[in-house]
Write an enzyme that holds these catalytic residues in place. Structure first.
Site: not given
Ligand code: M6R
Length: 596
Positions: A2, A591
């Protein structure tokens, strides 16, 4: 998870376009539904919201025609309440003279909703954002002023969230932060607040950071920050952000993902230059060297970078490291942690709740907490003793690409330094990345046409390419919606091989040293009719045994393993487009995952 944006201007004006543009720049955070509200001087709240993406809903509901001197836009990623018009945000209070929206999770919203109904309020949705509005309404009904009502509401709302709210009764917007990102922008005749900077920076570069337990009161002439605890004023100076905004434009590419894949040659070079000159590195290296246990902690793609980090540290620097998913770190290791341990917490956003929970557990143990993070100013940068930036600029597309590459390069660099090796060979990476993308893009696009109908795939690697295979599989399932499992190549024969039938696609990722092993695996698949696609060095054994070989430029195995992720990113991208999906905004995902 969000996104919210609110703005207060000196005079009434068409705010719709500003809200639309701010919303577009936050849409990576949620795209199930969207809503806009404006408050105008005639005492009217114009609220428009529905299920769908911002451009489509904005056009259908004519957001661009909305006027006012205060406005709020919210992009939703559903947690409490299915995506529906009623659950879309912003929400009104019972009488319709208060409007607000949140991001994050109010975890006691079900209990609160019952209380609000019992107190005679009109509750219209099953979304937790509505709780924020009624929690303020409750105290306004008890004769509190807005500031006091927001402060009291904060105490009633449990969870991690930020919300923005405005009342027809006064000319401000109020925003609070509790565990979710929030920043303020200051202009000459407006102020604004948002979950993230991309929506603010096109309007102003003067930014005020906001921390948990603080309330912002926005006026056209500026913003005041106060403590929730006692309402006292906080003196905070604005900082000027100089970062380029190019990253939030597609720059001629069809999608942000494609642009971000292509940016990897440049951002890898920038990172390496940063690392080479970084004073911050010496104490981190020293501490890593001496640590009893070294944990590498992350989620999703960032966890895969931790896996790569552990392979590099073990292989090159002989430093054992324990890569672990953030929630499992708490479940498995929290009781065993000691101040002699070090944790490197890896996160693109720096806001992933699972990671922040793990940091909390680490704090309690007294261990050293280091961050590897892309978003500067994020909670992770505030919660870690020392942190290293990924130097990627904004990554807008939901699938992480350039941040993964720079996370892995950072670990590679640390491993080289710990091993007392010259880091010079790493400076070849930008060129090698560029070359790999150039070589593989056309080939991969063709392969995507061939694989477009496949709903099941495997992606196998070994040693340095094992984490890369897992990352490739995650990327493939995330944006193509096909089932793709990543696995250690040697494990395939222990079960999954049973699934192989005529034409079943299995991708093998190989470094030079592992080719003999991978060739066995390839033959176990091809002799059963499976289609073997290899990614690896130009090698006659791979070429002779696999159906197709996507070649990587000649280089050291450690670099070659990293390069292998590029064809996998490109394959995911092209396959997603072939299958008619939007790779930037995969369904059901967001994201930044700021919830448990
Ligand atoms: O912001 P972060 O690196 O902590 O996010 C972790 C995961 O949610 C993120 O890497 C997710 O797996 C991606 N969308 C994969 O492409």
């Amino acid at each position: 998870m969000c996104g919210i944006f609110g703005i207060v201007t000196r005079s009434e004006r068409p705010l719709g376009e500003i809200l639309l543009e701010a919303g577009r720049r936050l849409s990576y955070r949620g795209y199930d539904s969207v809503g806009c509200a404006t408050l105008n001087s005639d005492g009217i709240i114009d609220l428009r919201k529905d299920v769908g993406k911002i451009d489509e809903v904005g056009k259908r509901l004519n957001f661009s025609q909305m006027r006012g001197n205060r406005g709020i836009v919210q992009l939703r990623w559903a947690t409490f309440g299915a995506p529906s018009q009623q659950n879309a945000q912003p929400h009104l209070d019972s009488d319709g003279d208060l409007v607000g929206a949140h991001n994050g999770n109010v975890v006691n919203n079900v209990e609160l909703r019952e209380q609000f109904i019992a107190e005679g309020m009109t509750v219209r949705s099953s979304n937790d954002g509505e709780s924020c509005v009624h929690a303020v309404e409750r105290y306004l009904d008890r004769e509190h002023d807005m500031l006091s009502a927001v402060r009291c509401a904060y105490q009633d709302l449990e969870g991690d969230y930020a919300f923005v709210i405005g009342s027809l009764g006064d000319g401000h917007l109020y925003a609070v932060k509790k565990g979710s990102g929030l920043a303020v922008g200051l202009g000459d005749d407006f102020s604004c607040v948002s979950s993230d900077l991309p929506s603010i920076l096109p309007l102003t570069r003067r930014i005020l950071r906001v921390y948990d337990g603080e309330i912002v009161i926005l006026n056209a002439g500026g913003a005041e920050i106060r403590r929730v605890e006692d309402g006292s004023l906080i003196e905070r100076h604005a900082e000027t952000i100089t970062e380029s905004m190019e990253a939030v434009q597609k720059g001629g590419y069809a999608h942000f993902m494609l642009k971000e894949i292509h940016e990897q040659a440049v951002v890898s070079g920038e990172l390496l230059h940063w690392l080479e000159g970084a004073q911050a590195l010496a104490p981190i290296l020293e501490r890593i060297q001496k640590a009893r246990h070294l944990y590498l902690i992350g989620c999703g793609t960032s966890y895969h970078a931790c896996l790569s980090g552990a392979v590099y540290l073990g292989n090159l620097a002989r430093r054992a490291a324990i890569p672990v998913l953030a929630p499992q770190f708490i479940a498995q290791y929290a009781p065993a942690l000691s101040p002699r341990d070090v944790g490197i917490f890896v996160s693109q956003s720096g806001e992933t709740k699972d990671v922040l929970n793990a940091i909390e557990a680490a704090h309690r143990s007294g261990m050293n907490i280091y961050g590897l993070v892309n978003v500067i100013g994020s909670t992770l940068t505030q919660a870690s003793e020392r942190w290293l930036p990924l130097v990627c600029g904004y990554e807008i597309s939901v699938p992480a690409t350039k941040t993964f590459t720079n996370q892995v390069i950072t670990f590679l660099y640390l491993a080289y330094r710990l091993a007392n090796r010259s880091t010079q060979p790493l400076f070849d990476l930008p060129r090698l990345i560029q070359q790999t993308i150039q070589y593989s893009d056309g080939q991969v696009e063709q392969l995507a046409v061939e694989l477009a109908q496949c709903n099941d795939l495997y992606c196998l690697g070994y040693g340095m390419t094992y984490p890369i295979a897992l990352e490739g599989a995650l990327k493939l399932k995330e944006i193509t919606y096909a089932h793709c499992e990543g696995m250690l190549s040697t494990e395939f024969k222990h079960g999954p091989l049973a699934a192989v039938t005529e034409g079943y696609p299995v991708i093998f990722v190989a470094t030079q040293r592992d080719i003999p092993l991978l060739v066995s695996g390839i033959n176990e698949v091809t002799c059963r009719g499976g289609k073997a696609i290899a990614i690896g060095p130009q090698d006659s054994r791979l070429r002779a045994n696999a159906h197709q070989l996507l070649t990587l430029p000649p280089c050291d195995d450690a670099l070659s393993a990293l390069l292998a992720v590029l064809p996998l990113q490109l394959l995911s991208y092209h396959l997603s487009v072939q299958r008619g999906f939007d790779p930037d905004f995969p369904r059901n995902l967001s994201k930044t995952l700021t919830v448990d």
